[in-house]
Scaffold this active site. Structure first.
Site, short mmCIF file in Angstrom:
data_model
loop_
_atom_site.label_atom_id
_atom_site.label_comp_id
_atom_site.label_asym_id
_atom_site.label_seq_id
_atom_site.Cartn_x
_atom_site.Cartn_y
_atom_site.Cartn_z
N LYS A 304 0.83 -1.21 0.00
CA LYS A 304 0.00 0.00 0.00
C LYS A 304 0.87 1.26 0.00
CE LYS A 304 -4.02 -2.11 2.18
NZ LYS A 304 -3.44 -3.37 2.70
P1 5BU Z 1 -8.29 -11.01 6.80
O1 5BU Z 1 -7.57 -11.81 7.81
O2 5BU Z 1 -9.05 -11.89 5.77
O3 5BU Z 1 -9.13 -9.91 7.40
O4 5BU Z 1 -7.12 -10.31 5.94
C1 5BU Z 1 -7.37 -9.40 4.92
C2 5BU Z 1 -6.07 -8.92 4.31
O5 5BU Z 1 -6.38 -8.04 3.25
C3 5BU Z 1 -5.18 -8.16 5.27
O6 5BU Z 1 -3.85 -8.48 4.93
C4 5BU Z 1 -5.43 -6.71 4.95
O7 5BU Z 1 -4.27 -5.92 5.12
C5 5BU Z 1 -5.83 -6.74 3.50
N1 5BU Z 1 -6.83 -5.72 3.14
C6 5BU Z 1 -8.09 -5.67 3.70
O8 5BU Z 1 -8.45 -6.47 4.52
N2 5BU Z 1 -8.97 -4.71 3.30
C7 5BU Z 1 -8.66 -3.78 2.37
O9 5BU Z 1 -9.49 -2.93 2.02
C8 5BU Z 1 -7.36 -3.84 1.83
C9 5BU Z 1 -6.49 -4.81 2.20
BR1 5BU Z 1 -6.92 -2.62 0.57
#
Ligand code: 5BU
Length: 474
Positions: A304
């Site tokens: 990012k």
């Molecule tokens: P989770 O454990 O499924 O919540 O992880 C989601 C990943 O996607 C995590 O690494 C976030 O940094 C990434 N992410 C997110 O969740 N939402 C967003 O809008 C963005 C990235 Br951009």
């Protein structure tokens, strides 16, 4: 008779049967025009029909890689029929209006989703008639990226079609047509100048995009992708039958490698946050790359980036992590403006690289507005080789079928975590919201058995995708 002689002959014949007229006319849309084409009359002249068919066959149809031909109703229908017979390529027929009874089908004939269709048309002004036909073909899951026509009026149609990923070949441009008639003394110099001035001053407005990316299979979208990384990712997805991206948000490199050993075969993309790893070494990166090669997945570093171009360039190329050396693609905010895309070059040391631009976020209360999202998509347009797709949550965010919608915030149940993350279900994100690659982190990583859970996610997400491209949900 060579090609140019045949073209000249056709132009003169069209003139002699009044298929083209010069004077003062009013078009369908109420504009005055000094030249008017009405190719409907050619059905009365079998010799002209044969000549047109021969020319269209020679310049495009004989080498076309397509499963069907489809004429834009009505003038091009008999031409498409003759071409279909000559080339032995099956024809499809598009209705102008849906039947009032039985099926509401707009396309008649036998076909399968994913097959390619070459469009045949007589005259193109704005390109909108071809695009209506393309839209109906897309609704049936057919691919329509090529059109062959008799005359291009050079009033913006070609550009409108290109913007919709339809490439057009024509027998004549208006310029060429006028040149031939002038050369044979059929029109005066004055008329020729009048027509050229008129064309310059009367350009058709750009049309909306009609390609429905949601219904196109991944392997077809690979063909439409400009970014090499998007092409590769679509191809991997189609080959592995997986649209699952695993977000390996673990802080131990051995745990990441152990996990990927177990689940690598089921994912198309692995997403890292390299700066959360506590025992980071170059050896880890080498092992990660080996796993990517062995299991055929790409690596996305979810960095990012969000700084001015110069700083981002240093963060990308230098420092401890040298991200550009191992990550096939990265995420970046559009907030700093275009400088960030200039810093993230699409080719590093001769290797293709890509960027997923953040157009929306999954967490509640984020400050991204609809205007910001729209401006982000617009900003990406100038960098087609670099932009792999968008990180976003809604199918309306962008329409280019060559780009990938990467959607995080997914678990089997719709829930939230206690720091603002919002989870939607696979059905919701794939069927309603247009996700192409689906990011799952804790849903798999913290499961009792990640190796069992990854299969559940992969199968569920793939089933949703198959349902989506079958077209049964719209
Ligand atoms: P989770 O454990 O499924 O919540 O992880 C989601 C990943 O996607 C995590 O690494 C976030 O940094 C990434 N992410 C997110 O969740 N939402 C967003 O809008 C963005 C990235 Br951009």
């Amino acid at each position: 008779m060579d090609y140019n002689n045949k073209l000249e002959k056709l132009a003169l014949q069209l003139f002699s049967v009044d298929a083209v007229k010069f004077g003062d006319f009013i078009t369908k849309s109420g504009i005055n025009t000094p030249v008017y084409f009405d190719l409907r009359v050619i059905v009365s002249y079998p010799d002209i029909m044969v000549l047109i068919t021969t020319l269209l066959y020679d310049i495009v149809v004989k080498d076309a890689k397509c499963d069907h031909l489809c004429g834009v109703p009505y003038t091009a229908l008999p031409i498409a029929t003759l071409l279909s017979i000559q080339a032995k390529i099956p024809m499809l027929m598009r209705r102008k209006e849906a039947k009032g009874y039985g099926t509401k089908k707009m396309i008649e004939g036998h076909y399968k989703p994913g097959q390619k269709c070459l469009i045949i048309e007589d005259v193109v002004t704005s390109g909108s008639s071809i695009l209506e036909t393309v839209k109906d073909l897309h609704k049936e899951g057919l691919i329509a990226t090529e059109a062959v026509i008799i005359l291009d009026r050079e009033q913006g149609g070609r550009q409108n079609l290109e913007a919709n990923k339809v490439h057009m070949k024509s027998l004549f441009t208006m310029t060429k047509f006028i040149e031939i008639l002038l050369g044979h003394g059929k029109i005066t110099n004055d008329t020729a100048v009048k027509v050229q001035d008129y064309l310059k001053g009367t350009q058709a407005p750009p049309t909306e995009s009609t390609v429905n990316r949601i219904l196109l299979p991944y392997e077809k979208r690979a063909e439409l992708a400009t970014s090499q990384i998007a092409k590769r990712l679509f191809t991997i997805m189609a080959t592995k039958k997986s649209n699952l991206c695993l977000s390996v948000d673990l802080t131990s490199s051995t745990k990441i490698l152990d996990l990927l050993e177990k689940v690598g075969e089921h994912v198309c993309l692995v997403k890292t946050h390299i700066d959360i790893i506590e025992d980071f070494t170059d050896v880890f990166l080498r092992q990660l790359k080996q796993l990517a090669d062995r299991f055929n997945f790409l690596i996305l570093e979810d960095r990012k980036f969000a700084d001015i171009g110069n700083t981002v360039s240093l963060q990308y190329l230098k420092g401890l992590y040298k991200i550009s050396e191992w990550a096939d693609c990265v995420t970046a905010h559009s907030l700093p403006g275009e400088g960030i895309l200039k810093a993230l070059n699409g080719c590093v040391n001769g290797v293709n690289r890509g960027v997923f631009l953040l157009a929306e976020m999954s967490c509640e209360g984020n400050l991204i507005s609809p205007d910001y999202t729209e401006a982000s998509v617009k900003m990406a347009e100038k960098y087609p080789d670099l932009i792999t797709g968008f990180v976003c949550q809604k199918k309306e965010t962008f329409s280019d079928p060559g780009l990938i919608q990467l959607t995080p915030g997914v678990q089997l149940e719709s829930t939230k975590d206690d720091m603002g993350q919002v989870y939607n279900t696979p059905e919701k994100v794939v069927l309603d919201n247009g996700a192409d690659v689906i990011v799952v982190g804790r849903g798999i990583v913290t499961a009792k058995s990640p190796e069992a859970q990854v299969v559940i996610y992969k199968d569920t997400l793939w089933k949703c995708y198959l349902k989506r491209v079958s077209g049964k949900i719209e």
